[in-house]
Motif scaffolding. Structure first.
Motif, mmCIF file in Angstrom:
data_model
loop_
_atom_site.group_PDB
_atom_site.id
_atom_site.type_symbol
_atom_site.label_atom_id
_atom_site.label_comp_id
_atom_site.label_asym_id
_atom_site.label_seq_id
_atom_site.Cartn_x
_atom_site.Cartn_y
_atom_site.Cartn_z
ATOM 1 N N MET A 200 22.672 49.308 45.452
ATOM 2 C CA MET A 200 23.818 50.239 45.396
ATOM 3 C C MET A 200 24.606 50.010 44.117
ATOM 4 S SD MET A 200 25.979 52.440 46.602
ATOM 5 C CE MET A 200 27.631 52.875 46.122
ATOM 6 N N ARG A 201 24.703 51.068 43.303
ATOM 7 C CA ARG A 201 25.452 50.958 42.054
ATOM 8 C C ARG A 201 26.792 51.633 42.209
ATOM 9 N NH1 ARG A 201 22.484 49.935 37.215
ATOM 10 N NH2 ARG A 201 24.023 51.133 36.071
ATOM 11 N N LEU A 202 27.752 51.097 41.452
ATOM 12 C CA LEU A 202 29.094 51.671 41.514
ATOM 13 C C LEU A 202 29.255 52.686 40.401
ATOM 14 C CD1 LEU A 202 30.988 48.341 42.057
ATOM 15 C CD2 LEU A 202 30.661 50.108 43.757
ATOM 16 N N THR A 203 30.156 53.613 40.581
ATOM 17 C CA THR A 203 30.434 54.574 39.516
ATOM 18 C C THR A 203 31.207 53.862 38.418
ATOM 19 O OG1 THR A 203 32.521 55.217 40.462
ATOM 20 C CG2 THR A 203 30.613 56.437 41.201
ATOM 21 N N PHE A 204 31.164 54.426 37.212
ATOM 22 C CA PHE A 204 31.896 53.825 36.094
ATOM 23 C C PHE A 204 33.383 53.790 36.389
ATOM 24 C CE2 PHE A 204 28.129 55.175 33.633
ATOM 25 C CZ PHE A 204 27.722 53.886 33.358
ATOM 26 N N ARG A 205 33.805 54.798 37.082
ATOM 27 C CA ARG A 205 35.205 54.872 37.459
ATOM 28 C C ARG A 205 35.586 53.638 38.264
ATOM 29 N NH1 ARG A 205 39.146 58.796 38.444
ATOM 30 N NH2 ARG A 205 40.207 58.401 40.398
ATOM 31 N N ALA A 206 34.734 53.342 39.277
ATOM 32 C CA ALA A 206 34.998 52.183 40.119
ATOM 33 C C ALA A 206 34.906 50.906 39.297
ATOM 34 C CB ALA A 206 33.994 52.149 41.267
ATOM 35 N N LYS A 207 33.905 50.860 38.411
ATOM 36 C CA LYS A 207 33.713 49.665 37.604
ATOM 37 C C LYS A 207 34.914 49.435 36.696
ATOM 38 C CE LYS A 207 28.683 49.508 37.299
ATOM 39 N NZ LYS A 207 27.556 49.764 36.423
ATOM 40 N N LEU A 208 35.407 50.504 36.096
ATOM 41 C CA LEU A 208 36.531 50.377 35.168
ATOM 42 C C LEU A 208 37.789 49.963 35.932
ATOM 43 C CD1 LEU A 208 35.893 53.334 32.739
ATOM 44 C CD2 LEU A 208 35.701 50.897 32.278
ATOM 45 N N ILE A 209 37.943 50.525 37.135
ATOM 46 C CA ILE A 209 39.092 50.131 37.954
ATOM 47 C C ILE A 209 38.984 48.647 38.273
ATOM 48 C CG2 ILE A 209 40.125 50.370 40.251
ATOM 49 C CD1 ILE A 209 39.476 53.386 40.020
ATOM 50 N N ALA A 210 37.763 48.198 38.618
ATOM 51 C CA ALA A 210 37.540 46.788 38.931
ATOM 52 C C ALA A 210 37.877 45.928 37.716
ATOM 53 C CB ALA A 210 36.083 46.570 39.347
ATOM 54 N N LEU A 211 37.450 46.390 36.550
ATOM 55 C CA LEU A 211 37.699 45.629 35.326
ATOM 56 C C LEU A 211 39.202 45.476 35.080
ATOM 57 C CD1 LEU A 211 36.454 44.300 32.826
ATOM 58 C CD2 LEU A 211 36.546 46.500 31.699
ATOM 59 N N VAL A 212 39.902 46.593 35.215
ATOM 60 C CA VAL A 212 41.351 46.563 34.994
ATOM 61 C C VAL A 212 42.010 45.645 36.015
ATOM 62 C CG1 VAL A 212 43.453 47.937 35.107
ATOM 63 C CG2 VAL A 212 41.453 48.817 33.897
ATOM 64 N N ALA A 213 41.535 45.716 37.277
ATOM 65 C CA ALA A 213 42.109 44.892 38.339
ATOM 66 C C ALA A 213 41.893 43.418 38.031
ATOM 67 C CB ALA A 213 41.479 45.263 39.674
ATOM 68 N N VAL A 214 40.660 43.085 37.617
ATOM 69 C CA VAL A 214 40.355 41.684 37.304
ATOM 70 C C VAL A 214 41.235 41.206 36.152
ATOM 71 C CG1 VAL A 214 38.586 40.202 36.306
ATOM 72 C CG2 VAL A 214 38.035 41.669 38.239
ATOM 73 N N GLU A 215 41.392 42.064 35.142
ATOM 74 C CA GLU A 215 42.224 41.689 33.992
ATOM 75 C C GLU A 215 43.670 41.451 34.447
ATOM 76 O OE1 GLU A 215 41.249 41.072 31.086
ATOM 77 O OE2 GLU A 215 39.307 42.045 30.803
ATOM 78 N N ALA A 216 44.153 42.327 35.318
ATOM 79 C CA ALA A 216 45.532 42.198 35.793
ATOM 80 C C ALA A 216 45.705 40.895 36.571
ATOM 81 C CB ALA A 216 45.887 43.394 36.667
ATOM 82 N N LEU A 217 44.714 40.624 37.477
ATOM 83 C CA LEU A 217 44.767 39.388 38.250
ATOM 84 C C LEU A 217 44.763 38.180 37.323
ATOM 85 C CD1 LEU A 217 42.456 40.100 41.314
ATOM 86 C CD2 LEU A 217 44.906 39.613 41.316
ATOM 87 N N ALA A 218 43.938 38.284 36.262
ATOM 88 C CA ALA A 218 43.822 37.184 35.313
ATOM 89 C C ALA A 218 45.168 36.930 34.639
ATOM 90 C CB ALA A 218 42.754 37.512 34.277
ATOM 91 N N VAL A 219 45.808 38.001 34.240
ATOM 92 C CA VAL A 219 47.103 37.849 33.571
ATOM 93 C C VAL A 219 48.118 37.209 34.523
ATOM 94 C CG1 VAL A 219 49.059 39.127 32.629
ATOM 95 C CG2 VAL A 219 46.738 39.702 31.920
ATOM 96 N N ILE A 220 48.101 37.700 35.790
ATOM 97 C CA ILE A 220 49.032 37.136 36.781
ATOM 98 C C ILE A 220 48.741 35.651 36.982
ATOM 99 C CG2 ILE A 220 49.632 37.162 39.240
ATOM 100 C CD1 ILE A 220 49.211 40.254 39.064
ATOM 101 N N ALA A 221 47.436 35.322 37.110
ATOM 102 C CA ALA A 221 47.050 33.925 37.314
ATOM 103 C C ALA A 221 47.501 33.076 36.141
ATOM 104 C CB ALA A 221 45.530 33.833 37.491
ATOM 105 N N MET A 222 47.330 33.616 34.914
ATOM 106 C CA MET A 222 47.728 32.868 33.736
ATOM 107 C C MET A 222 49.237 32.614 33.741
ATOM 108 S SD MET A 222 45.303 34.574 30.860
ATOM 109 C CE MET A 222 46.162 33.996 29.415
ATOM 110 N N LEU A 223 49.990 33.662 34.073
ATOM 111 C CA LEU A 223 51.453 33.523 34.094
ATOM 112 C C LEU A 223 51.876 32.498 35.137
ATOM 113 C CD1 LEU A 223 52.585 37.236 33.709
ATOM 114 C CD2 LEU A 223 52.819 35.381 32.049
ATOM 115 N N LEU A 224 51.226 32.580 36.317
ATOM 116 C CA LEU A 224 51.556 31.691 37.421
ATOM 117 C C LEU A 224 51.261 30.236 37.049
ATOM 118 C CD1 LEU A 224 52.652 32.840 40.036
ATOM 119 C CD2 LEU A 224 50.430 32.375 41.106
ATOM 120 N N ALA A 225 50.064 30.038 36.535
ATOM 121 C CA ALA A 225 49.645 28.683 36.159
ATOM 122 C C ALA A 225 50.586 28.136 35.093
ATOM 123 C CB ALA A 225 48.210 28.724 35.644
ATOM 124 N N SER A 226 50.897 28.983 34.158
ATOM 125 C CA SER A 226 51.756 28.608 33.056
ATOM 126 C C SER A 226 53.131 28.189 33.584
ATOM 127 C CB SER A 226 51.870 29.833 32.170
ATOM 128 O OG SER A 226 52.235 29.505 30.922
#
Lengths: 501, 146
Positions: free
Chosen positions: A1-27
């Protein structure tokens, strides 16, 4: 099962956002740890630094009070000393964690020892009235008191100072906290970046692989190979595009097959038509040859009979033979005309620019040459051009002008005009005369082969002329019509090409 | 009056046309001997002096119909032009056909003239007169090879 690019891009943005939050939190967490350590260090160091001058000042006040009491001989000063001593001990007690408990106890003992010694010495000095008795013992006590004073001062110095090990330890704790904080930051950043990178690669690989399949597929379609569908993985937008493209290719394939079948059918029909035309040719040839031979015999032998046996026949007999000959000759003309008509239908149409005005002038010149005695008022408009087969259009004009020439024979002032006329919003070429004309009731019959509206006695002809004209115009895709009034004249209107209205 | 060798070969299968042609010659006073071949094969035998016509002399001119039994006129014409003996023999195609195609093929195979037989006998007699005058009186041909 493949995801649409739309879903993939949303996932990418979500992961990036989580990463930024994690970085801020850790910091922020690690920064707080560093702050805590710094705070604790300050808590430990600052009170002790502040304590030193307080203890020194209070201790000096105690010593001064004892000195003053002795030198000024004021016993009240001893009370001051006691009060100052109490303040000193209170300060020491209030120092709390600024210095360690054993250090506090030691200082307390030192202060107490000094106080006891100094109090004793001061009381002795107050009691002594300057006789100098017991001087030696006094000196000893004073020396002991001074030693205790020195020791107390040294202890203040020692316990309110910092040794290097302690300082290094304090800074090491803070530095450790800071190092841990930056390590956490680094680790979280690395995890975030790597995850984003992997996600991006995953998306890009999907795009590239499907795009390659798409490009190869479209290249195949372009080359006319619709049989192999595009093998793109489904699920994403490119997969969807490929699915639509495959569907389109299937439709094109079907259309292609249909076209091929149609083409094949058309070719077969063309071949059949060519065969039929060939048969028609053979038939025409046969008609031309076989029908004319007996006619020639009828005419020839009738003529010979008249020549050789004319004197043996009466007028009636000779007249009948004359009719036989005229009939056979007319039939000969009919056959020739019929053959000419069939040849016209079979001839290839070659379109070119044709100057109808010029063509009309040459046709009229021929008519005048053939019939020099007639005087006809001819008017030919200039610049009448069209696109058509010059040879066939010449036959059209020959027939139309021939007819007009023929049917104006009995007109008082014969007039023929060639020009254009508007009918139904369309421009027609027209040949108009003021000759015998015709009854509009028969207009429909005018263009049928062998259809004549005049008797042979009135006007000669086989009735094939307008049929020929009509056939040529039809082959050009044009239209033809006739207008007329009995005794007033006739107008033949025609178009050669489908003119834009 | 004329040399006996000035013979005309009429290749015609229709007896009516043969009769009418002979009559036309007579009417325009062409007194030459007319030999009639009833089909293409017979015409070739006469021209090449073979079969039943061994030793037959060459005619002065050939009047050739196109539609003939056995061997058709165009084939006869082709054979005439491809043999040394008859290569330069004047051949007049005399036919009822008005087909453009017959005209073109006749000339491209080397016919000297193409005459369409008119239905009217009077016109035919007139045509015959002109043919006789031109080909038998005015026209000069090199001496026969055979």
């Amino acid at each position: 099962m493949r995801l649409t690019f739309r879903a993939k891009l949303i996932a990418l943005v979500a992961v990036e956002a989580l990463a930024v939050i994690a970085m801020l939190l850790a910091s922020s967490l690690s920064e707080r740890q560093v702050d805590r350590e710094l705070h604790s260090m300050r808590q430990r160091l600052l009170p002790r630094i502040a304590l030193k001058p307080q203890l020194e000042a209070s201790f000096e006040r105690v010593s001064r009070s004892f000195q003053d009491a002795a030198s000024a001989r004021e016993p009240d000063r001893l009370d001051d000393a006691r009060r100052h001593q109490q303040a000193l001990l209170d300060q020491l007690a209030a120092a709390g964690d600024a210095i360690s408990a054993p250090a506090r106890a030691e200082l307390r003992t030192a202060f107490h020892d000094y106080y006891v010694a100094a109090n004793a010495v001061s009381r002795q000095l107050l009691a002594d009235d300057g006789t100098g008795e017991g001087g030696e013992a006094m000196v000893g006590d004073m020396e002991a008191m001074q030693a205790l004073q020195t020791r107390a001062r040294a202890l203040i110095d020692r316990f309110t100072g910092f040794d290097q090990r302690e300082l290094v330890e304090a800074f090491t704790v803070v530095a450790d906290a800071q190092r841990t904080a930056s390590r956490i930051r680094l680790a979280v950043s690395a995890v975030c970046l790597v995850s984003a990178l992997l996600l991006s690669i995953w998306i890009a690989r999907g795009v590239v692989r499907n795009l390659s399949a798409l490009v190869a597929g479209f290249a195949r379609f372009g080359a006319g190979d619709f049989a192999t569908p595009i093998a793109a993985a489904t699920g994403d937008e490119i997969g969807e595009l490929a699915r639509h493209a495959n569907h389109m290719a299937a439709s094109l394939q079907a259309l292609d097959d249909e076209t091929r079948a149609l083409l094949l059918k058309t070719q077969r029909q063309a071949a059949e038509l060519a065969a039929a035309n060939k048969e028609l040719d053979a038939f025409a040839y046969s008609v031309s040859h076989d029908l004319k031979a007996p006619l020639r015999a009828i005419d020839g032998f009738s003529d010979i009979v008249v020549q050789d046996y004319g004197d043996k026949l009466d007028d009636k007999g000779r007249e009948h033979l004359g009719r036989v000959r005229a009939a056979s000759q007319r039939m000969g003309h009919l056959i020739e005309d019929l053959l000419r008509l069939s040849r016209l239908s079979r001839a290839e149409l070659r379109r070119e620019a044709v100057d109808l005005s010029e063509l009309a002038r040459t046709v009229v010149a021929d008519l005048r040459k053939r019939d020099p005695d007639r005087s006809v008022d001819l008017e030919i408009a200039s610049g009448l051009t069209t696109s058509g087969d010059a040879r066939l259009l010449r036959i059209v004009l020959e027939n139309l002008f021939g007819n007009a020439w023929k049917f104006t024979r009995n007109a008082a002032a014969p007039r023929i005009r060639f020009g254009t006329a508007q009918r139904d919003g369309r421009v027609f070429f027209c040949v108009a005369d003021n000759g015998a004309g015709f009854d509009m009731a028969y207009a429909g019959k005018l263009f049928a082969p062998f259809q004549r509206l005049h008797t042979a006695q009135e006007f000669e002809g086989t009735g094939i002329g307008l049929a020929t004209v009509q056939r040529i115009i039809a082959r050009h895709g044009g239209r033809i019509a006739a207008e007329g009034e009995l005794g007033k004249g006739a107008t033949i209107l025609f178009t050669v090409e489908e003119l834009a209205t | 009056m004329r040399e006996p060798s000035k013979m005309i070969l009429l290749v015609e299968d229709n007896p009516d046309d043969v009769e009418l042609t002979l009559r036309a010659f007579q009417q325009v006073h062409v007194g030459n001997e007319v030999v009639v071949a009833r089909d293409g094969a017979e015409a070739l035998e006469i021209l090449f002096a073979t079969g039943r016509h061994v030793g037959h002399p060459l005619p002065e001119v050939v009047l050739l119909d196109l539609k003939l039994p056995k061997v058709d006129g165009l084939e006869v014409l082709q054979k005439i032009r491809s043999h040394e003996r008859t290569r330069i023999l004047p051949v007049i195609v005399l036919t009822s056909s008005s087909e453009q195609q017959d005209l073109v093929r006749s000339y491209s195979l080397g016919a000297n003239s193409f005459v369409q037989k008119p239905v009217s006998f009077a016109e035919f007699v007139d045509a015959t007169r002109q043919l006789g005058l031109y080909w038998l009186v005015l026209n000069r041909t090199p001496p026969a090879v055979g």
